[in-house]
Structures are given as structure tokens and as C-alpha cells.
Design a protein around this motif. Structure first.
Motif, PDB file in Angstrom:
ATOM      1  N   LYS A 255       0.879  -1.182   0.000  1.00 10.50           N
ATOM      2  CA  LYS A 255       0.000   0.000   0.000  1.00 10.50           C
ATOM      3  C   LYS A 255       0.904   1.216   0.000  1.00 10.50           C
ATOM      4  O   LYS A 255       2.111   1.098   0.240  1.00 10.50           O
ATOM      5  N   ASP A 256       0.344   2.364  -0.317  1.00 11.26           N
ATOM      6  CA  ASP A 256       1.149   3.586  -0.237  1.00 11.26           C
ATOM      7  C   ASP A 256       0.255   4.745   0.200  1.00 11.26           C
ATOM      8  O   ASP A 256      -0.917   4.547   0.531  1.00 11.26           O
ATOM      9  N   GLU A 257       0.821   5.947   0.183  1.00 11.21           N
ATOM     10  CA  GLU A 257       0.079   7.119   0.651  1.00 11.21           C
ATOM     11  C   GLU A 257      -1.174   7.346  -0.191  1.00 11.21           C
ATOM     12  O   GLU A 257      -2.233   7.661   0.334  1.00 11.21           O
ATOM     13  N   LEU A 258      -1.000   7.185  -1.489  1.00  7.04           N
ATOM     14  CA  LEU A 258      -2.101   7.407  -2.413  1.00  7.04           C
ATOM     15  C   LEU A 258      -3.241   6.409  -2.182  1.00  7.04           C
ATOM     16  O   LEU A 258      -4.411   6.792  -2.111  1.00  7.04           O
TER      17      LEU A 258
ATOM     18  N   SER B 152      -8.490   5.084  -0.231  1.00  7.06           N
ATOM     19  CA  SER B 152      -9.224   4.213   0.675  1.00  7.06           C
ATOM     20  C   SER B 152     -10.086   5.023   1.635  1.00  7.06           C
ATOM     21  O   SER B 152     -11.276   4.752   1.813  1.00  7.06           O
ATOM     22  N   LYS B 153      -9.489   6.038   2.232  1.00  8.14           N
ATOM     23  CA  LYS B 153     -10.220   6.901   3.185  1.00  8.14           C
ATOM     24  C   LYS B 153     -11.400   7.576   2.511  1.00  8.14           C
ATOM     25  O   LYS B 153     -12.508   7.617   3.056  1.00  8.14           O
ATOM     26  N   THR B 154     -11.175   8.096   1.310  1.00  5.97           N
ATOM     27  CA  THR B 154     -12.228   8.811   0.593  1.00  5.97           C
ATOM     28  C   THR B 154     -13.348   7.848   0.199  1.00  5.97           C
ATOM     29  O   THR B 154     -14.530   8.186   0.281  1.00  5.97           O
ATOM     30  N   MET B 155     -12.966   6.631  -0.208  1.00  9.43           N
ATOM     31  CA  MET B 155     -13.987   5.647  -0.585  1.00  9.43           C
ATOM     32  C   MET B 155     -14.811   5.224   0.620  1.00  9.43           C
ATOM     33  O   MET B 155     -16.033   5.075   0.536  1.00  9.43           O
ATOM     34  N   LYS B 156     -14.146   5.034   1.753  1.00 11.48           N
ATOM     35  CA  LYS B 156     -14.882   4.653   2.970  1.00 11.48           C
ATOM     36  C   LYS B 156     -15.873   5.744   3.352  1.00 11.48           C
ATOM     37  O   LYS B 156     -16.999   5.467   3.742  1.00 11.48           O
ATOM     38  N   LYS B 157     -15.421   6.980   3.227  1.00 17.21           N
ATOM     39  CA  LYS B 157     -16.288   8.110   3.553  1.00 17.21           C
ATOM     40  C   LYS B 157     -17.503   8.136   2.622  1.00 17.21           C
ATOM     41  O   LYS B 157     -18.598   8.505   3.018  1.00 17.21           O
TER      42      LYS B 157
ATOM     43  N   PRO C 269      -6.465   0.200   2.499  1.00 20.26           N
ATOM     44  CA  PRO C 269      -5.385   0.689   1.630  1.00 20.26           C
ATOM     45  C   PRO C 269      -4.687  -0.411   0.815  1.00 20.26           C
ATOM     46  O   PRO C 269      -4.293  -0.167  -0.322  1.00 20.26           O
ATOM     47  N   THR C 270      -4.578  -1.609   1.371  1.00 22.84           N
ATOM     48  CA  THR C 270      -3.923  -2.704   0.649  1.00 22.84           C
ATOM     49  C   THR C 270      -4.813  -3.205  -0.488  1.00 22.84           C
ATOM     50  O   THR C 270      -4.339  -3.440  -1.603  1.00 22.84           O
TER      51      THR C 270
ATOM     52  N   PHE D 189      -6.119  -3.083  -6.249  1.00 21.18           N
ATOM     53  CA  PHE D 189      -7.143  -2.703  -7.218  1.00 21.18           C
ATOM     54  C   PHE D 189      -6.559  -1.730  -8.261  1.00 21.18           C
ATOM     55  O   PHE D 189      -6.777  -1.887  -9.468  1.00 21.18           O
ATOM     56  N   LEU D 190      -5.805  -0.738  -7.796  1.00 15.43           N
ATOM     57  CA  LEU D 190      -5.221   0.249  -8.713  1.00 15.43           C
ATOM     58  C   LEU D 190      -4.231  -0.412  -9.667  1.00 15.43           C
ATOM     59  O   LEU D 190      -4.130  -0.040 -10.840  1.00 15.43           O
ATOM     60  N   GLN D 191      -3.523  -1.413  -9.165  1.00 14.52           N
ATOM     61  CA  GLN D 191      -2.607  -2.173 -10.039  1.00 14.52           C
ATOM     62  C   GLN D 191      -3.425  -2.955 -11.068  1.00 14.52           C
ATOM     63  O   GLN D 191      -3.099  -2.990 -12.251  1.00 14.52           O
TER      64      GLN D 191
END
Ligand SMILES: [Zn+2]
Length: 183
Positions: free
Chosen positions: A139-142, A147-152, A160-161, A166-168
């Protein structure tokens, strides 16, 4: 000789083809994004190979990943999924997959979409140019921020993992190693 990321060098054809043809290749089709989100959330704690080998069952069980159909799933559908050994029978993950379809349908009704949300964070695909797979983070900062924004926004099972994987998968992060012929 063809060079691949080490995990792609396998006799498991499904896995190898996934590495060669899909992983890290940009695909922002709304249906594909939902499919990969579901598969990656189910992957949590399991091997990706396990998920790939169950992919056709997931497709069948989740109405070909049509969010407009998944959003109509009722208790009977939930029980049907819970009883299908062809997928991963995990209550929380099944609930999350249905819940996440609800969020996406709501977005679509509001004129928003998943692809636009993601490309706001990542306007063009990121290539880390890693020399070796050991350099690849889980996982990384991005991914943490997304992840935080999606949870919100109401998404579930999007730590984040999971988001990084998923992004990969959808090619917004291309983590084929430098020496890989499929990067
Ligand atoms: Zn590769």
C-alpha cells in the motif's frame, strides 16, 4: 526468452495470462472497475490465483458485475451466494460487494462515475519502474488516501492494501518490474 515479473512465471495459465494481458493494463470501463473491486475485496486474506480460478463463478453470481442488477439483490440472492462453494462464502465480503454496487448506482444517478473519481487522484497511470518485486509496496500514501475517501463515500472492504491491488489491477498503477516484457 520472454521475461516476466516472477509471479507471472507460472504453469498456471490463467494466472500467467492475467499477468501478461490484464494486470497493469489501463481499463477504466465502469463494469470492469466494479468487477476488480469485488474480486480484490474477496482476495483479502487469500491468494489471487484462488480468486482467478473462481472468477467465472463470481461473474455468474454477481450478474456479470452489472451494478444495476446487483443493487436489486434481496435476501434470497444473498443466501444463494452464501451457499455457492464456487465463490468465497464470506458474509462480510458478500455484503460489501452488494453495498459497493449500491454506492456506485447512487453515484451514477448523481451523474458521477468510478472512473472519474479515480482519475481525479491519478490523472495518468503511475509507473514506479521498480527493479524488483521486493520494492513493490502493499500500500502507499495514495492508496491510503483513496481508501479513506472511498470509505467516507460508503464503500466497504476497501482498505489501503485492497485499494493498492485494485489500482494495479485496473492499470492506474503499473507495477510490472523494469525487466518485464509485459510492462
Ligand atoms: Zn510483469
Amino acid at each position: 526468452m520472454v521475461k516476466r515479473c516472477s509471479w507471472g512465471n507460472t504453469d498456471d495459465l490463467l494466472y500467467r495470462n492475467y499477468h501478461d494481458q490484464e494486470w497493469g493494463k489501463l481499463n477504466l470501463n465502469e463494469k470492469y472497475l466494479y468487477e476488480m473491486l469485488v474480486l480484490e475485496s474477496f482476495q483479502s486474506g487469500l491468494s489471487w490465483s484462488t480468486i482467478l480460478h473462481k472468477r467465472e463463478n463470481f461473474r455468474k453470481d454477481f450478474a456479470e458485475f452489472d451494478v444495476n442488477k446487483v443493487v436489486q439483490f434481496n435476501d434470497d440472492d444473498f443466501q444463494r451466494l452464501m451457499q455457492d462453494a464456487g465463490i468465497i462464502r464470506n458474509r462480510l465480503k458478500i455484503n460489501a460487494a452488494i453495498n459497493n454496487a449500491q454506492v456506485l448506482v447512487k453515484w451514477h444517478q448523481e451523474g458521477k462515475n468510478f472512473a472519474a473519481f479515480l482519475t481525479e487522484f491519478i490523472p495518468k497511470p503511475i509507473d514506479h519502474h521498480f527493479k524488483a518485486e521486493i520494492d513493490m509496496p502493499a500500500k502507499d500514501e495514495l492508496s491510503t488516501q483513496i481508501s479513506k475517501t472511498m470509505k467516507k463515500a460508503g464503500f466497504k472492504f476497501v482498505g489501503p492494501t485492497t485499494v493498492y491491488s485494485f489500482l494495479q489491477a485496473v492499470g492506474l498503477i503499473n507495477d510490472h518490474i523494469e525487466a518485464c516484457d509485459f510492462k
